[in-house]
Design a protein around this motif. Sequence first.
Motif, PDB file in Angstrom:
ATOM      1  N   ALA A  20       0.823  -1.214   0.000  1.00 18.92           N
ATOM      2  CA  ALA A  20       0.000   0.000   0.000  1.00 18.92           C
ATOM      3  C   ALA A  20       0.855   1.262   0.000  1.00 18.92           C
ATOM      4  N   GLU A  21       1.957   1.232   0.725  1.00 16.34           N
ATOM      5  CA  GLU A  21       2.828   2.405   0.785  1.00 16.34           C
ATOM      6  C   GLU A  21       3.409   2.718  -0.589  1.00 16.34           C
ATOM      7  N   GLU A  22       3.790   1.676  -1.326  1.00 13.09           N
ATOM      8  CA  GLU A  22       4.341   1.882  -2.662  1.00 13.09           C
ATOM      9  C   GLU A  22       3.252   2.329  -3.638  1.00 13.09           C
ATOM     10  N   ARG A  23       2.057   1.786  -3.502  1.00 13.45           N
ATOM     11  CA  ARG A  23       0.930   2.213  -4.342  1.00 13.45           C
ATOM     12  C   ARG A  23       0.666   3.699  -4.139  1.00 13.45           C
ATOM     13  N   LEU A  24       0.678   4.134  -2.887  1.00 15.35           N
ATOM     14  CA  LEU A  24       0.459   5.538  -2.586  1.00 15.35           C
ATOM     15  C   LEU A  24       1.608   6.393  -3.112  1.00 15.35           C
ATOM     16  N   SER A  25       2.832   5.916  -2.991  1.00 11.00           N
ATOM     17  CA  SER A  25       3.997   6.642  -3.506  1.00 11.00           C
ATOM     18  C   SER A  25       3.920   6.837  -5.014  1.00 11.00           C
ATOM     19  N   ILE A  26       3.511   5.789  -5.719  1.00 15.60           N
ATOM     20  CA  ILE A  26       3.374   5.878  -7.178  1.00 15.60           C
ATOM     21  C   ILE A  26       2.330   6.919  -7.538  1.00 15.60           C
ATOM     22  N   CYS A  27       1.215   6.888  -6.858  1.00  9.63           N
ATOM     23  CA  CYS A  27       0.130   7.831  -7.139  1.00  9.63           C
ATOM     24  C   CYS A  27       0.557   9.266  -6.824  1.00  9.63           C
ATOM     25  N   LEU A  28       1.187   9.455  -5.682  1.00 14.02           N
ATOM     26  CA  LEU A  28       1.630  10.804  -5.312  1.00 14.02           C
ATOM     27  C   LEU A  28       2.692  11.336  -6.262  1.00 14.02           C
ATOM     28  N   ARG A  29       3.572  10.473  -6.737  1.00 13.61           N
ATOM     29  CA  ARG A  29       4.587  10.900  -7.710  1.00 13.61           C
ATOM     30  C   ARG A  29       3.914  11.383  -8.984  1.00 13.61           C
ATOM     31  N   PHE A  30       2.891  10.654  -9.431  1.00 12.64           N
ATOM     32  CA  PHE A  30       2.167  11.054 -10.632  1.00 12.64           C
ATOM     33  C   PHE A  30       1.483  12.401 -10.424  1.00 12.64           C
ATOM     34  N   LEU A  31       0.815  12.561  -9.289  1.00 11.49           N
ATOM     35  CA  LEU A  31       0.103  13.809  -9.018  1.00 11.49           C
ATOM     36  C   LEU A  31       1.055  14.986  -8.843  1.00 11.49           C
ATOM     37  N   ALA A  32       2.216  14.743  -8.247  1.00 11.55           N
ATOM     38  CA  ALA A  32       3.168  15.827  -7.975  1.00 11.55           C
ATOM     39  C   ALA A  32       3.937  16.252  -9.221  1.00 11.55           C
ATOM     40  N   THR A  33       4.284  15.294 -10.071  1.00 12.96           N
ATOM     41  CA  THR A  33       5.161  15.613 -11.198  1.00 12.96           C
ATOM     42  C   THR A  33       4.436  15.662 -12.532  1.00 12.96           C
ATOM     43  N   GLY A  34       3.342  14.920 -12.662  1.00 17.85           N
ATOM     44  CA  GLY A  34       2.661  14.852 -13.945  1.00 17.85           C
ATOM     45  C   GLY A  34       3.422  14.026 -14.971  1.00 17.85           C
ATOM     46  N   ASP A  35       4.406  13.255 -14.507  1.00 20.46           N
ATOM     47  CA  ASP A  35       5.177  12.392 -15.411  1.00 20.46           C
ATOM     48  C   ASP A  35       4.261  11.380 -16.085  1.00 20.46           C
ATOM     49  N   SER A  36       4.729  10.832 -17.185  1.00 19.83           N
ATOM     50  CA  SER A  36       3.966   9.810 -17.902  1.00 19.83           C
ATOM     51  C   SER A  36       3.970   8.507 -17.105  1.00 19.83           C
TER      52      SER A  36
END
Length: 71
Positions: A20-36
């Motif tokens: 769950a921690e990694e799932r949240l990290s992936i989501c937050l990275r996407f929201l913070a950076t807008g990376d593909s």
Amino acid sequence: MAIVHQISYQDSNYRRSIPAEERLSICLRFLATGDSYRTIAGSFRAGISTVSMLIPDVIQRWRHRVQLCLW
């Protein structure tokens, strides 16, 4: 109840679930950076299709959690 419990999945006989921690990290990275999805998948050593399913799922569950707190 924390969001971690809502985005957790059980391991199966065939594969281990993404914590769950990694799932949240992936989501937050996407929201913070807008990376593909491709860039994020490479950063976390996950499949592109996994990331493309994971991000909307986490956002939906997070949104549901926030709505419950507001009511």
